[in-house]
Structures are given as structure tokens and as C-alpha cells.
Design a protein around this motif. Structure first.
Motif, PDB file in Angstrom:
ATOM      1  N   VAL A  31       0.888  -1.035   0.110  1.00 56.85           N
ATOM      2  CA  VAL A  31       0.112  -0.133  -0.055  1.00 56.85           C
ATOM      3  C   VAL A  31       0.845   1.274  -0.179  1.00 56.85           C
ATOM      4  O   VAL A  31       1.859   1.371   0.978  1.00 56.85           O
ATOM      5  CB  VAL A  31      -0.965   0.036   1.276  1.00 56.85           C
ATOM      6  CG1 VAL A  31      -1.823   1.327   1.160  1.00 56.85           C
ATOM      7  CG2 VAL A  31      -1.866  -1.334   1.323  1.00 56.85           C
ATOM      8  N   MET A  32       0.734   2.053  -1.037  1.00 55.13           N
ATOM      9  CA  MET A  32       1.577   3.134  -1.141  1.00 55.13           C
ATOM     10  C   MET A  32       1.020   4.339  -0.476  1.00 55.13           C
ATOM     11  O   MET A  32      -0.048   4.477  -0.030  1.00 55.13           O
ATOM     12  CB  MET A  32       1.658   3.642  -2.758  1.00 55.13           C
ATOM     13  CG  MET A  32       2.175   2.668  -3.634  1.00 55.13           C
ATOM     14  SD  MET A  32       3.549   1.607  -3.091  1.00 55.13           S
ATOM     15  CE  MET A  32       4.907   2.936  -3.183  1.00 55.13           C
ATOM     16  N   PRO A  33       1.927   5.318  -0.006  1.00 58.11           N
ATOM     17  CA  PRO A  33       1.711   6.703   0.534  1.00 58.11           C
ATOM     18  C   PRO A  33       0.528   7.503  -0.347  1.00 58.11           C
ATOM     19  O   PRO A  33       0.646   7.436  -1.392  1.00 58.11           O
ATOM     20  CB  PRO A  33       2.783   7.604   0.601  1.00 58.11           C
ATOM     21  CG  PRO A  33       4.121   6.528   0.605  1.00 58.11           C
ATOM     22  CD  PRO A  33       3.550   5.374  -0.177  1.00 58.11           C
ATOM     23  N   GLY A  34      -0.702   7.786   0.452  1.00 54.20           N
ATOM     24  CA  GLY A  34      -1.568   8.571  -0.352  1.00 54.20           C
ATOM     25  C   GLY A  34      -2.362   7.717  -1.246  1.00 54.20           C
ATOM     26  O   GLY A  34      -3.042   8.375  -2.192  1.00 54.20           O
ATOM     27  N   GLU A  35      -2.711   6.498  -1.045  1.00 53.09           N
ATOM     28  CA  GLU A  35      -3.084   5.504  -2.006  1.00 53.09           C
ATOM     29  C   GLU A  35      -4.383   4.977  -1.111  1.00 53.09           C
ATOM     30  O   GLU A  35      -4.343   4.707  -0.023  1.00 53.09           O
ATOM     31  CB  GLU A  35      -2.268   4.296  -2.381  1.00 53.09           C
ATOM     32  CG  GLU A  35      -2.838   3.288  -3.108  1.00 53.09           C
ATOM     33  CD  GLU A  35      -2.125   2.211  -3.335  1.00 53.09           C
ATOM     34  OE1 GLU A  35      -1.586   2.241  -4.693  1.00 53.09           O
ATOM     35  OE2 GLU A  35      -1.750   1.142  -2.594  1.00 53.09           O
ATOM     36  N   LEU A  36      -5.587   4.915  -1.770  1.00 55.69           N
ATOM     37  CA  LEU A  36      -6.659   4.348  -1.311  1.00 55.69           C
ATOM     38  C   LEU A  36      -6.667   2.749  -1.897  1.00 55.69           C
ATOM     39  O   LEU A  36      -7.025   2.699  -3.203  1.00 55.69           O
ATOM     40  CB  LEU A  36      -8.001   5.037  -1.777  1.00 55.69           C
ATOM     41  CG  LEU A  36      -9.251   4.315  -1.392  1.00 55.69           C
ATOM     42  CD1 LEU A  36      -9.553   4.117  -0.074  1.00 55.69           C
ATOM     43  CD2 LEU A  36     -10.541   5.133  -1.916  1.00 55.69           C
ATOM     44  N   HIS A  37      -6.584   1.849  -0.977  1.00 53.13           N
ATOM     45  CA  HIS A  37      -6.262   0.302  -1.416  1.00 53.13           C
ATOM     46  C   HIS A  37      -7.337  -0.487  -0.742  1.00 53.13           C
ATOM     47  O   HIS A  37      -7.504  -0.355   0.173  1.00 53.13           O
ATOM     48  CB  HIS A  37      -4.948  -0.044  -1.028  1.00 53.13           C
ATOM     49  CG  HIS A  37      -4.356  -1.346  -1.738  1.00 53.13           C
ATOM     50  ND1 HIS A  37      -3.255  -1.483  -2.596  1.00 53.13           N
ATOM     51  CD2 HIS A  37      -4.743  -2.606  -1.534  1.00 53.13           C
ATOM     52  CE1 HIS A  37      -2.928  -2.700  -2.782  1.00 53.13           C
ATOM     53  NE2 HIS A  37      -3.980  -3.199  -2.352  1.00 53.13           N
ATOM     54  N   CYS A  38      -8.004  -0.954  -1.835  1.00 54.46           N
ATOM     55  CA  CYS A  38      -9.166  -1.807  -1.391  1.00 54.46           C
ATOM     56  C   CYS A  38      -9.071  -3.376  -1.135  1.00 54.46           C
ATOM     57  O   CYS A  38      -8.210  -3.890  -1.920  1.00 54.46           O
ATOM     58  CB  CYS A  38     -10.364  -1.703  -2.575  1.00 54.46           C
ATOM     59  SG  CYS A  38     -11.875  -2.388  -1.931  1.00 54.46           S
ATOM     60  N   LEU A  39      -9.270  -3.854  -0.348  1.00 56.79           N
ATOM     61  CA  LEU A  39      -9.303  -5.297   0.084  1.00 56.79           C
ATOM     62  C   LEU A  39     -10.723  -6.148  -0.114  1.00 56.79           C
ATOM     63  O   LEU A  39     -11.766  -5.672   0.502  1.00 56.79           O
ATOM     64  CB  LEU A  39      -8.849  -5.361   1.548  1.00 56.79           C
ATOM     65  CG  LEU A  39      -8.204  -6.845   1.918  1.00 56.79           C
ATOM     66  CD1 LEU A  39      -6.920  -7.140   1.102  1.00 56.79           C
ATOM     67  CD2 LEU A  39      -7.797  -6.971   3.454  1.00 56.79           C
ATOM     68  N   LEU A  40     -10.747  -6.994  -1.409  1.00 56.33           N
ATOM     69  CA  LEU A  40     -12.060  -7.347  -1.602  1.00 56.33           C
ATOM     70  C   LEU A  40     -11.780  -8.783  -1.561  1.00 56.33           C
ATOM     71  O   LEU A  40     -10.824  -9.658  -1.840  1.00 56.33           O
ATOM     72  CB  LEU A  40     -12.111  -6.954  -3.174  1.00 56.33           C
ATOM     73  CG  LEU A  40     -13.306  -7.518  -3.704  1.00 56.33           C
ATOM     74  CD1 LEU A  40     -14.576  -6.657  -3.122  1.00 56.33           C
ATOM     75  CD2 LEU A  40     -13.592  -7.014  -5.259  1.00 56.33           C
ATOM     76  N   GLY A  41     -13.039  -9.496  -1.196  1.00 57.24           N
ATOM     77  CA  GLY A  41     -12.908 -10.862  -1.382  1.00 57.24           C
ATOM     78  C   GLY A  41     -14.384 -11.408  -0.730  1.00 57.24           C
ATOM     79  O   GLY A  41     -14.966 -10.537   0.190  1.00 57.24           O
ATOM     80  N   GLU A  42     -14.583 -12.697  -0.809  1.00 54.33           N
ATOM     81  CA  GLU A  42     -15.917 -13.143  -0.301  1.00 54.33           C
ATOM     82  C   GLU A  42     -15.925 -13.241   1.207  1.00 54.33           C
ATOM     83  O   GLU A  42     -14.818 -13.195   1.944  1.00 54.33           O
ATOM     84  CB  GLU A  42     -16.105 -14.790  -0.972  1.00 54.33           C
ATOM     85  CG  GLU A  42     -16.533 -14.713  -2.282  1.00 54.33           C
ATOM     86  CD  GLU A  42     -16.849 -15.985  -2.751  1.00 54.33           C
ATOM     87  OE1 GLU A  42     -18.086 -16.378  -2.972  1.00 54.33           O
ATOM     88  OE2 GLU A  42     -15.679 -16.898  -3.047  1.00 54.33           O
TER      89      GLU A  42
END
Length: 507
Positions: A31-42
Motif C-alpha cells: 500500500v503506497m503513501p496517499g493510496e486508497l487500496h481496497c481489500l476485496l473478497g468473499e
């Protein structure tokens, strides 16, 4: 992102086991600085386990976690906070009797005496920077759910978080509150703060910079959101294409009234938590109830299923009064009830899957052999439900407390959908479910409707209501403000009603 930029968070080969179950299997992501990182899964894919490892609630069995280029060893949430990570849980961790300021300052390590002036100045500075409106002197118990979430966010920023983990942050927010949340997130990102977002809502997922997809504990892949589509992400998550909800066309299949609710009142102390509720549901109709959690939906469903008696008003099913009947007697009339809180109201966590599937019906002869439960019949029933509803459980004898939230919900759905021959009461049936499970619930709701069952569906997901319902009612502070035709209603109109603005467009 520049080629040599140091990741804010770097996870390398993280593995976490629970006895024979490998919940996280060799996961690596950045996850980078200033990044919106989504964690997706069932449900059960390992998202909650991974976030718990990142926040120090679990200790991984293998792998490394790096923050801003340095390895960290997280033995507790205090270690995660010291490393610059903060987490806003789906179920808030706040003390209702404390003020906003006291909740924010708790655990900040400010010594024996609280520097009120310093704390207030810092809280006001954070609120001003991100356009968050909070009164530091107000008790938490007096705040709305949306305001409590702002407190949680300000709290982690107060503690110096450079990475925020947000677990289903819009699950209890109105559409307007959700928009405001993402405005705040954009300001956080602009300040270089990273956000790891756990969400089932594809509209939110598509607003991220990157998405990491988990399936059965393993990382399927990380993609740049701009380079993919909703359908591609959904296929990565469940391993197949998922169909859209079946939109209802036309009037209810039949105009024969099944459920009639008249002038229903429920008091809590002197406050009306239900204030003169009246509506009908026809055979073959799905009537939706929109409303932010805490506006009377739980109390309404509890009155309808026999858990509590209304203080005023009447409820009839196929012209038969339901007042005075017990929960078991209401269920015997052909009523199934899916409660909003699965573990508090829908399951006995320490009982097995097979036992929970007959909960409330275990006195019936088909489940008994003399005075004892017929274990063979229970297990056969459980194996059918596990297969039909794709419940990820070790078998009929698995304790429900070991199931993920989504799989626990499937146990309740399997039991209550079977009971509902006349009326199906569904209070937030897709809450916390992944898209594959939501698709299944939608199909089952439509199937019950097509069988002639009347369905009352409460959901905080407007997409569910617009896709599935013939009519949509909106609840606000215990009142039913309007009932709208789903074919002509708009999201904006429903959104105004959710905020308490009355409408003249009732159907």
C-alpha cells in the motif's frame, strides 16, 4: 506512484493458521503513501484475519510486515498504533457515557492528568482540516451512528495514524453521509495518509487506486482499479461471473393482502420507537424498508414475529390476528424471520450448524426420536443446507461460533426461508455478505416472491431495494414517512427521506 517510492505498508508472505484452517496463505501486497487500496473478497476469504494481523489483534504464523520501509513486530494494537496504523472497526469501540473528547483521548498516553486545552485544540485542528463537525463535549450516547464514525476517524488521526484501515465504513451511513466520508478520504489521501478499505460495495471499490483480491485465504492478485472493471473484479473474487439482481417489473404478482399492519406503536420508556406504523404487503410482493440503522426497523420486526408485543395497533396475517401469539406460534403460521444481528438474535454460537438449523423447531416430531433429538435427521438436514446454501463449514457438527459472519448468516437464511410459506421477514439479510452470497440471497427472495409469499425486506443497501422491491417505504425515527413505487422513485428522493425530509410522492 514513483518507481522508487517506499510503500507505506508492505506485507510479505504473511500466513495465519487456526488449527487446520489456513486463513491467510502466503499473502504479499503493498500500500503506497496517499493510496486508497481496497481489500476485496468473499465472506471467509481472509480479509478480517489479514486486517487483524495488521492491527496486532492476531500474530501471524509466518511472513513479515513493514511500515515505511522498516520491519514491525505487532503483538498488540498499541504496537500497530505506535507504528502509525489505525483501524476503524465496523462495530465501533467507543464508551457511550464518555464525551467525544474523552473517547478520543483514551489510550493516547497523555499521562495521569488530561491536558484539556491541548486535547481540545488538537481535536479542533483535525476537524477543521478535514471538515468534520463534532462537539468535543457531547456524550457519545447522544450521537448518531454517522457522528460516532467521525469520532473513530478523528481518534486514529489524533494518535498519528499514517495508514487507516476502514472495515465496511459505509455499512451504517446514509447516502449523504457516505459521500461526505469519501470527501474526507480524498483529503486524507491528498495529505499522504494511506487508506486500506474493506468493502463489499462495488461502487466504493471502483473509487480506489488499487484492489487486492482474496479468495479462500490466498491472494488472487492486485490490480490498478483504472485498468479493470466491476465484472472482472467480481470474477476474480468468486471465480465465476455473477449476475445482476433481478429487477421487479409491474405490480405485485397478486393483490390479495397477506400482511396488514395498522397504527403500530412501541414505547421505550416514554419515547415512541414505533410511531403509528401502518402498511400492507400482498401475496407475491416484496415491500422494501429503507432506513439507517436505529430508526425503528428492529422494533418493527420484533413486533411482527412475536418477540415483543406492540403497545398499540394491530397485526394480521391472512386476516388472522397475530397479537398475543408466541414466537413459535407466529412461526407455525408460516412466518420466517431473519434478524439484523445474526449472533445476538439468530444463532446460538456454541451450538452446531445442524442444531441451529432446527432452532425453534426442535420440539417437532420430525426432529426427535422420543424425548431426544434425532441426530441422523438433523445431520441429513444440515448436509442438504450446507450444499444448497454453499455454507463453508467443516460439517454438520461444526460450531457456529467458528463460522465467518457471512456463513453464519447463510445458516439463518437456510432455516428461515424454509419456514416462510406465507410471510418472510428479512431484516438486513445481505449485511456483511459478499457479492456471490448476495446474488444467492436475491435469487432466493425472488423465488419466495414467485411462490406467492409476502416479503418484507429491510435493507440499508438502496440498490437491493430498487432492484428487488415493488414498493419502498422509508423509516425515520420510528415513523414510516412514505411508501413509494419502486419503478418511479429515485435514489435522490429516497435519500431525502432517509434524512427526515418528508415527501409528497407516497404510493
Amino acid at each position: 506512484m514513483t518507481p522508487n517510492e517506499t510503500p507505506r505498508l508492505s506485507v510479505r508472505h504473511l500466513t495465519k493458521r487456526f488449527d487446520p484452517l489456513v486463513a491467510n496463505d502466503d499473502i504479499s501486497l503493498d500500500v503506497m503513501p496517499g493510496e486508497l487500496h481496497c481489500l476485496l473478497g468473499e465472506n471467509g476469504a481472509g480479509k478480517s484475519t489479514l486486517s487483524s494481523c495488521l492491527y496486532g489483534l492476531y500474530r501471524p504464523d509466518g511472513g513479515e510486515i513493514w511500515v515505511d520501509g522498516k520491519p514491525v513486530h505487532l503483538n498488540s494494537p498499541s504496537d500497530a498504533i505506535a507504528a502509525g496504523m489505525g483501524m476503524v472497526h465496523q462495530h465501533f469501540v467507543l464508551v457511550p457515557s464518555f464525551t467525544v473528547m474523552e473517547n478520543i483521548a483514551v489510550g493516547s498516553g497523555s499521562g495521569w492528568r488530561l491536558d484539556h486545552a491541548g486535547v481540545l485544540a488538537r481535536i479542533r485542528s483535525i476537524c477543521e482540516a478535514y471538515a468534520i463537525e463534532l462537539d468535543p463535549s457531547q456524550p457519545i450516547g447522544e450521537l448518531s451512528v454517522g457522528e460516532q464514525q467521525w469520532v473513530e476517524i478523528v481518534k486514529v488521526l489524533y494518535m498519528g495514524a499514517r495508514l487507516l484501515i476502514l472495515d465496511e465504513p459505509t455499512a451504517v451511513l446514509t447516502p449523504d453521509e457516505s459521500k461526505k466520508l469519501f470527501t474526507v478520504i480524498e483529503r486524507l489521501l491528498a495529505d499522504g495518509i494511506s487508506v486500506l478499505l474493506i468493502s463489499h460495495k462495488m461502487a466504493e471499490v471502483m473509487r480506489s487506486d488499487a484492489v487486492s483480491v482474496l479468495r479462500k485465504g490466498r491472494l488472487v492478485g492486485t490490480v490498478r482499479t483504472a485498468d479493470t472493471t466491476r465484472d472482472e473484479l467480481t470474477s476474480m473474487m468468486v471465480g465465476r461471473r455473477v449476475s445482476a439482481p433481478v429487477r421487479v417489473d409491474g405490480e405485485a404478482a397478486g393483490q390479495e393482502r397477506m400482511l396488514a399492519v395498522r397504527d403500530l406503536v412501541r414505547l421505550r420508556d416514554t419515547r415512541r420507537v414505533l410511531d403509528g406504523i401502518s402498511f400492507d404487503v400482498a401475496k407475491g410482493e416484496i415491500l422494501g424498508l429503507a432506513g439507517v440503522s436505529g430508526n425503528g426497523q428492529d422494533e418493527l420486526f420484533e413486533c411482527l414475529c412475536g418477540l415483543v408485543a406492540p403497545d398499540e395497533g394491530s397485526v394480521t396475517l391472512a386476516d388472522k390476528p397475530l397479537q398475543g401469539l408466541s414466537v413459535a406460534e407466529v412461526a407455525a403460521e408460516g412466518v420466517g424471520y431473519v434478524p439484523s444481528d445474526r449472533f445476538r438474535d439468530g444463532l446460538v454460537a456454541d451450538l452446531t450448524v445442524s442444531e441451529n438449523l432446527v432452532l425453534g423447531q426442535h420440539w417437532q416430531g420430525r426432529w426427535r426420536r422420543g424425548p431426544f433429538l434425532d441426530r441422523g435427521a438433523l445431520d441429513a438436514n444440515a448436509r442438504r443446507a450446507i450444499e444448497t446454501y454453499s455454507i463453508a463449514a467443516g460439517g454438520p457438527d461444526s460450531a457456529c461460533r467458528k463460522l465467518s459472519g457471512g456463513n453464519a448468516q447463510k445458516v439463518i437464511l437456510a432455516r428461515e426461508f424454509t419456514k416462510a410459506s406465507k410471510l418472510l421477514l428479512c431484516n438486513q439479510p445481505t449485511r456483511g455478505l459478499d457479492v456471490g452470497a448476495i446474488e444467492f440471497v436475491h435469487r432466493e427472495l425472488v423465488r419466495k416472491r414467485d411462490e406467492g409469499c409476502a416479503v418484507l425486506l429491510a435493507s440499508e443497501e438502496l440498490e437491493d431495494l430498487f432492484a428487488l422491491c415493488n414498493r419502498i417505504g422509508v423509516m425515520f425515527r420510528g415513523r414510516l414517512l412514505a411508501i413509494l413505487d419502486a419503478r418511479s422513485a429515485t435514489h435522490e428522493e429516497v435519500g431525502r427521506l432517509l434524512a427526515g425530509q418528508e415527501s409528497a410522492g407516497a404510493a
